[in-house]
Design a protein around this motif. Structure first.
Motif, PDB file in Angstrom:
ATOM      1  N   GLU A   1      -5.366  -0.310   5.434  1.00 16.04           N
ATOM      2  CA  GLU A   1      -4.658   0.803   4.872  1.00 16.04           C
ATOM      3  C   GLU A   1      -5.184   0.972   3.567  1.00 16.04           C
ATOM      4  N   ASN A   2      -5.770   0.365   2.826  1.00 11.60           N
ATOM      5  CA  ASN A   2      -6.203   0.639   1.627  1.00 11.60           C
ATOM      6  C   ASN A   2      -7.640   0.461   1.369  1.00 11.60           C
TER       7      ASN A   2
ATOM      8  N   VAL B   1       1.060  -1.349  -0.005  1.00 12.93           N
ATOM      9  CA  VAL B   1      -0.106  -0.077   0.049  1.00 12.93           C
ATOM     10  C   VAL B   1       0.914   1.157   0.047  1.00 12.93           C
TER      11      VAL B   1
ATOM     12  N   THR C   1     -10.253  -1.077  -1.673  1.00 14.97           N
ATOM     13  CA  THR C   1     -10.446  -2.311  -1.440  1.00 14.97           C
ATOM     14  C   THR C   1     -12.031  -2.438  -1.604  1.00 14.97           C
TER      15      THR C   1
ATOM     16  N   ASP D   1      -2.399   2.691  -5.240  1.00  8.57           N
ATOM     17  CA  ASP D   1      -3.384   1.918  -4.580  1.00  8.57           C
ATOM     18  C   ASP D   1      -4.903   1.589  -5.247  1.00  8.57           C
TER      19      ASP D   1
ATOM     20  N   ILE E   1      -3.024  -4.639   4.867  1.00  7.18           N
ATOM     21  CA  ILE E   1      -3.371  -3.918   3.584  1.00  7.18           C
ATOM     22  C   ILE E   1      -4.633  -3.728   3.365  1.00  7.18           C
TER      23      ILE E   1
ATOM     24  N   GLY F   1      -5.452  -2.110  -5.595  1.00  2.01           N
ATOM     25  CA  GLY F   1      -6.682  -2.610  -4.765  1.00  2.01           C
ATOM     26  C   GLY F   1      -7.435  -3.427  -5.701  1.00  2.01           C
TER      27      GLY F   1
ATOM     28  N   HIS G   1      -5.347  -6.739  -4.298  1.00  8.42           N
ATOM     29  CA  HIS G   1      -6.131  -6.892  -2.857  1.00  8.42           C
ATOM     30  C   HIS G   1      -7.540  -7.514  -3.015  1.00  8.42           C
TER      31      HIS G   1
END
Length: 266
Positions: free
Chosen positions: A220-221, A83, A225, A162, A217, A166, A170
């Motif tokens: 933080e994102n 991230v 996500t 990101d 992760i 994402g 992610h």
């Protein structure tokens, strides 16, 4: 991986800091690091020219705050985090222009010293995320380090990073973890994990990844996500309706388009 650095011909000293003394002992015994420490104040910071943050991403801010007063002015800091975005700006605010964000698109679902690989980064894409504040010499040093272990550099805006990861990293991890959860729910009458087909194993391999790393992760994102998960739910609903209403032609088209896009990646 310090092992990759060691195998690249790097002749300098490699120090490791970890709260896990067993990991330090193993890394030292295998020659991956020269010496290990369990706290920052044990380190001779005059020896330290470069620092690589390789912990779960939500620890980065605290670590940066802890080491900033130890670092000599010429020292460079980079990271291996999945991230970037706001985190890069926060780390710059703490550490100054000699912080350079980087994200190696490498690694597996396995973690820990025992799974270190010397060729982990060879021919793998390495995303660096410089900003207008990044020191050009620090950026060149970090990118040279990645090239020395075989990495292929691509620069990217930290917030674009990101959004991209994402979606392509992610989200797949979220889906793999959620699929395992669904199979647990569907196992009321029979333990479905007794009958894992090849597809199920392939698809869920990444659900063997470290839970703490992936918790950090996702959190933080979280905005990117969540947006990716919501889009995936829409795609799943689209597929569900095609199956439910027995729309043979449309269903074939849906599957064919997905197959062709996947084939185009090869």
């Amino acid at each position: 991986s310090p092992l990759a650095l060691r195998h690249s011909g790097y002749g300098g000293k490699i120090l490791g800091v970890d709260i896990n003394s067993q990991a330090l002992e193993e890394a030292t015994a295998r020659g991956i690091i020269d010496i290990g420490f369990e706290s920052f104040d044990e380190v001779d910071w005059n020896e330290v020219n470069s620092v690589i943050l390789a912990t779960p991403v939500r620890t980065f801010r605290n670590i940066a705050g802890s080491i900033k007063n130890y670092l000599k002015g010429s020292a460079i800091v980079t990271d291996l985090g999945s991230v970037k975005g706001r985190l890069v700006l926060d780390l710059e605010n703490t550490l100054g222009p000699r912080f350079v964000g980087s994200h190696p698109i490498a690694g597996t679902e396995k973690s820990g010293v025992s799974n270190s690989k010397a060729d982990l980064f060879r021919a793998k894409k390495i995303i660096t995320t410089p900003t207008q504040n990044t020191d050009p010499d620090a950026l060149e040093s970090v990118e040279s380090l990645w090239r020395s272990v075989g990495g292929v550099i691509e620069r990217m805006d930290p917030f674009l990073h990101d959004r991209v990861f994402g979606a392509v990293s992610h989200l797949p991890h979220a889906v793999a973890f959620a699929l395992i959860d669904a199979i647990i729910e569907l196992s009321r009458e029979v333990d479905l994990f007794m009958y894992p087909g090849g597809g199920f194993k392939d698809f869920t391999r990444i659900a063997k990844s470290d839970p703490v790393m992936w918790r950090d992760i996702f959190l933080e994102n979280r905005q990117n996500t969540i947006e990716a998960i919501e889009t995936f739910i829409e795609s799943l609903d689209k597929l569900k309706i095609l199956i439910k209403e027995e729309k043979e032609e449309a269903l074939t088209g849906f599957l064919r388009e997905a197959k062709e896009r996947r084939m185009s990646m090869e």
